[in-house]
Design a protein around this motif. Structure first.
Motif, PDB file in Angstrom:
ATOM      1  N   THR A  93       0.648  -1.085  -0.091  1.00 45.31           N
ATOM      2  CA  THR A  93      -0.087  -0.131  -0.105  1.00 45.31           C
ATOM      3  C   THR A  93       0.983   1.315  -0.050  1.00 45.31           C
ATOM      4  O   THR A  93       0.455   2.324  -0.663  1.00 45.31           O
ATOM      5  CB  THR A  93      -0.934   0.222   1.275  1.00 45.31           C
ATOM      6  N   ASP A 197      -7.300   8.201  -6.196  1.00 40.57           N
ATOM      7  CA  ASP A 197      -7.448   6.738  -6.134  1.00 40.57           C
ATOM      8  C   ASP A 197      -7.493   5.885  -7.342  1.00 40.57           C
ATOM      9  O   ASP A 197      -7.380   4.899  -7.506  1.00 40.57           O
ATOM     10  CB  ASP A 197      -8.779   6.287  -5.146  1.00 40.57           C
ATOM     11  N   TRP A 200      -4.447   3.936  -7.735  1.00 42.00           N
ATOM     12  CA  TRP A 200      -4.157   2.765  -7.002  1.00 42.00           C
ATOM     13  C   TRP A 200      -3.565   1.667  -7.833  1.00 42.00           C
ATOM     14  O   TRP A 200      -3.971   1.154  -8.707  1.00 42.00           O
ATOM     15  CB  TRP A 200      -5.591   2.432  -6.400  1.00 42.00           C
ATOM     16  N   HIS A 262      -6.336   6.180   2.050  1.00 42.45           N
ATOM     17  CA  HIS A 262      -6.290   5.219   0.903  1.00 42.45           C
ATOM     18  C   HIS A 262      -7.893   4.892   0.674  1.00 42.45           C
ATOM     19  O   HIS A 262      -8.110   3.903   0.549  1.00 42.45           O
ATOM     20  CB  HIS A 262      -5.647   3.879   1.277  1.00 42.45           C
TER      21      HIS A 262
END
Length: 314
Positions: A93, A197, A200, A262
């Motif tokens: 992450t 995002d 991601w 996140h």
């Protein structure tokens, strides 16, 4: 006589390149044996959508219920919006942190000798750092002796009224006091929607990421925010230019305001009116852990009695 409804998880793609996603969306249907194609047509019509290229229904539940008695208010209706990334083996992450490992502690095959014939179970083991997926930071993450995961009160984590700060586009990274000044945030989860995002799982996610300035974080403390979340790699500027300073974490966690990083899917929330939840397990001596973050968004019934899907992104 029963009134039939379909509850669906849907993804709609528009010919203009846009689209929308919804979970727990309910529409009226004419009968119990309604087909998927009929539900798709009803969904598009009830939402008043144009330029629809494709509708995908990934979950459908048709049910019947008694219509409300005239003059009596019906039960409140909400839809759930997923705001968490999926956690899977091998993922990282945050840059330079170890990848998550999922392994078998007990397989179905190995368990068969322990139980009656036809009965088997599996048990999995997970190895990860707390900063995995969509996670919550408590004061202990920043301060030795600060409140840990087990010590965070549920009032700071669950069923919080949410205010969404739109900070998408424009080519800027910093979310400042100017973005927050007009907002009422006392007792609210303040969710910073940057759109980052979309990167991601790619190297771009860690590059030129949006963040909250220290001055803006101090304003949220002053005005009594309950929680702050962002759909970016870090609430603070994590680039080399920051020289390792983390003013937003420092200010918020000193005030016992938890942070959720996140997030994803914030475009599916209204500016106000949603209820936000992001609760981790009660783990002692640990400051950060993944959460299942989600929001509940109310449906609104128009005066002409046609069904509404609640708030939809513009």
């Amino acid at each position: 006589m029963l009134q039939y409804r379909a509850e669906v998880t849907a993804a709609v793609t528009l010919t203009t390149g846009g689209g929308l996603r919804a979970e727990g969306l309910r529409v009226d249907v004419p009968h119990a044996d309604v087909t998927t194609a009929e539900i798709e047509a009803i969904l598009v019509r009830s939402l008043g959508l144009r330029d629809v290229e494709r509708v995908e229904l990934t979950a459908v539940r048709v049910f019947g219920e008694k219509p409300p008695v005239a003059g009596e208010p019906g039960p409140p209706r909400t839809t759930f919006v997923e705001l968490s990334h999926v956690i899977q083996a091998g993922m990282t992450t945050y840059p330079d942190l170890p990848a998550l490992v999922i392994s078998a502690h007990l397989t179905w095959e190995d368990s068969r000798s322990r139980y009656a014939e036809g009965t088997s179970f599996s048990m999995e083991r997970i190895e990860m750092v707390g900063q995995t997926g969509t996670y919550l930071d408590t004061p202990r993450h920043r301060y030795e002796g600060g409140t840990d995961l087990a010590g965070m009160p549920l009032e700071r984590l669950a069923d919080l009224p949410a205010v969404v700060v739109r900070a998408v586009g424009g080519g800027r990274r910093a979310i400042t006091t100017d973005d927050l000044e007009p907002l009422t945030v006392a007792g609210h989860a303040v969710l910073l929607h940057t759109g980052h995002d979309r990167h991601w799982g790619t190297p771009a996610y860690a590059q030129d990421a949006p963040y909250l300035t220290g001055e803006a974080a101090a304003l949220l403390v002053e005005r009594g925010a309950a929680l702050v979340g962002i759909d970016s790699v870090n609430l603070d500027d994590s680039s080399a230019a920051s020289a390792g300073e983390r003013p937003a974490h420092t200010v918020l966690l000193a005030a016992n305001i938890p942070i959720v990083e996140h997030l994803t899917g914030l475009e599916n929330l209204p500016p106000r009116g949603a209820r936000f939840t992001a609760a981790p397990p009660r783990v002692t001596a640990m400051g950060t852990f993944p959460v299942r973050a989600y929001a509940q968004v109310p449906f609104h019934e128009p005066h002409d009695h046609t069904r509404s899907a609640g708030w939809l992104p513009q």
